[in-house]
Design a protein around this motif. Sequence first.
Motif, PDB file in Angstrom:
ATOM      1  N   LEU A 118       9.867 -18.720  19.266  1.00 39.62           N
ATOM      2  CA  LEU A 118      11.087 -19.316  19.783  1.00 39.62           C
ATOM      3  C   LEU A 118      12.417 -18.517  19.374  1.00 39.62           C
ATOM      4  N   PHE A 119      12.468 -17.631  18.326  1.00 37.57           N
ATOM      5  CA  PHE A 119      13.525 -17.001  18.040  1.00 37.57           C
ATOM      6  C   PHE A 119      13.685 -15.952  18.958  1.00 37.57           C
ATOM      7  N   ALA A 120      12.697 -15.726  19.672  1.00 38.10           N
ATOM      8  CA  ALA A 120      12.885 -14.367  20.738  1.00 38.10           C
ATOM      9  C   ALA A 120      13.890 -14.930  21.763  1.00 38.10           C
ATOM     10  N   GLY A 121      13.884 -16.118  22.052  1.00 35.66           N
ATOM     11  CA  GLY A 121      14.880 -16.670  23.010  1.00 35.66           C
ATOM     12  C   GLY A 121      16.448 -16.517  22.442  1.00 35.66           C
ATOM     13  N   ALA A 122      16.583 -16.729  21.114  1.00 35.12           N
ATOM     14  CA  ALA A 122      18.008 -16.536  20.592  1.00 35.12           C
ATOM     15  C   ALA A 122      18.233 -15.290  20.467  1.00 35.12           C
ATOM     16  N   VAL A 123      17.323 -14.348  20.239  1.00 36.40           N
ATOM     17  CA  VAL A 123      17.566 -12.926  20.183  1.00 36.40           C
ATOM     18  C   VAL A 123      17.960 -12.217  21.825  1.00 36.40           C
ATOM     19  N   TYR A 124      17.224 -12.774  22.624  1.00 35.59           N
ATOM     20  CA  TYR A 124      17.469 -12.124  24.094  1.00 35.59           C
ATOM     21  C   TYR A 124      18.689 -12.832  24.729  1.00 35.59           C
ATOM     22  N   PHE A 125      18.952 -14.074  24.218  1.00 35.65           N
ATOM     23  CA  PHE A 125      20.054 -14.431  25.210  1.00 35.65           C
ATOM     24  C   PHE A 125      21.483 -14.114  24.149  1.00 35.65           C
ATOM     25  N   SER A 126      21.442 -13.982  23.018  1.00 34.25           N
ATOM     26  CA  SER A 126      22.734 -13.386  22.376  1.00 34.25           C
ATOM     27  C   SER A 126      22.788 -12.047  22.442  1.00 34.25           C
ATOM     28  N   THR A 127      21.942 -11.242  22.895  1.00 31.61           N
ATOM     29  CA  THR A 127      21.795  -9.883  23.308  1.00 31.61           C
ATOM     30  C   THR A 127      22.527  -9.612  24.679  1.00 31.61           C
ATOM     31  N   LEU A 128      22.217 -10.547  25.531  1.00 37.33           N
ATOM     32  CA  LEU A 128      22.841 -10.909  26.732  1.00 37.33           C
ATOM     33  C   LEU A 128      24.234 -11.078  26.658  1.00 37.33           C
ATOM     34  N   ALA A 129      24.437 -12.314  25.967  1.00 38.15           N
ATOM     35  CA  ALA A 129      25.689 -12.441  26.018  1.00 38.15           C
ATOM     36  C   ALA A 129      26.605 -11.530  25.497  1.00 38.15           C
TER      37      ALA A 129
END
Length: 136
Positions: free
Chosen positions: A117-128
């Motif tokens: 689940l936290f992979a999504g948070a890392v992924y999208f915060s990196t993209l942002a």
Amino acid sequence: MTYVVLVAWLVQAAVGVLLLTGWLRRSHGRSRVAVTHATLSVVGAASWIAYVLAGPVLWAWAAFALISIGNIFGDSMLLRRTRAMGGSHLSTVSAYKLALRSIFDGRLPVRVGFHALFAGAVYFSTLAACIVDTVG
């Protein structure tokens, strides 16, 4: 924002190391996928650190590219595990749904659920952060 993303990467990496060591201790035959996932993530984190220290946004985009590819390997491990629980007949969408249900029902270990689940948070915060720093 770059430091928040860095902390997120480090938290995710710490949980990933715990998962990888357990995986390797059990000598799973598919450990190449886990090692590839971990290697891409570590190199991605190193790229993000280079971005934080040096500044060129190219390092941030390199980190995002590496995490994107690394997440494919992570997802394949999660889906393989989910299909083993629910049958190999599951489509990808159904396997993702079962994975989410399994995480929230407690049928997957807490570390696995958190890491997934936290992979999504890392992924999208990196993209942002990449987009904001490129545009700004």
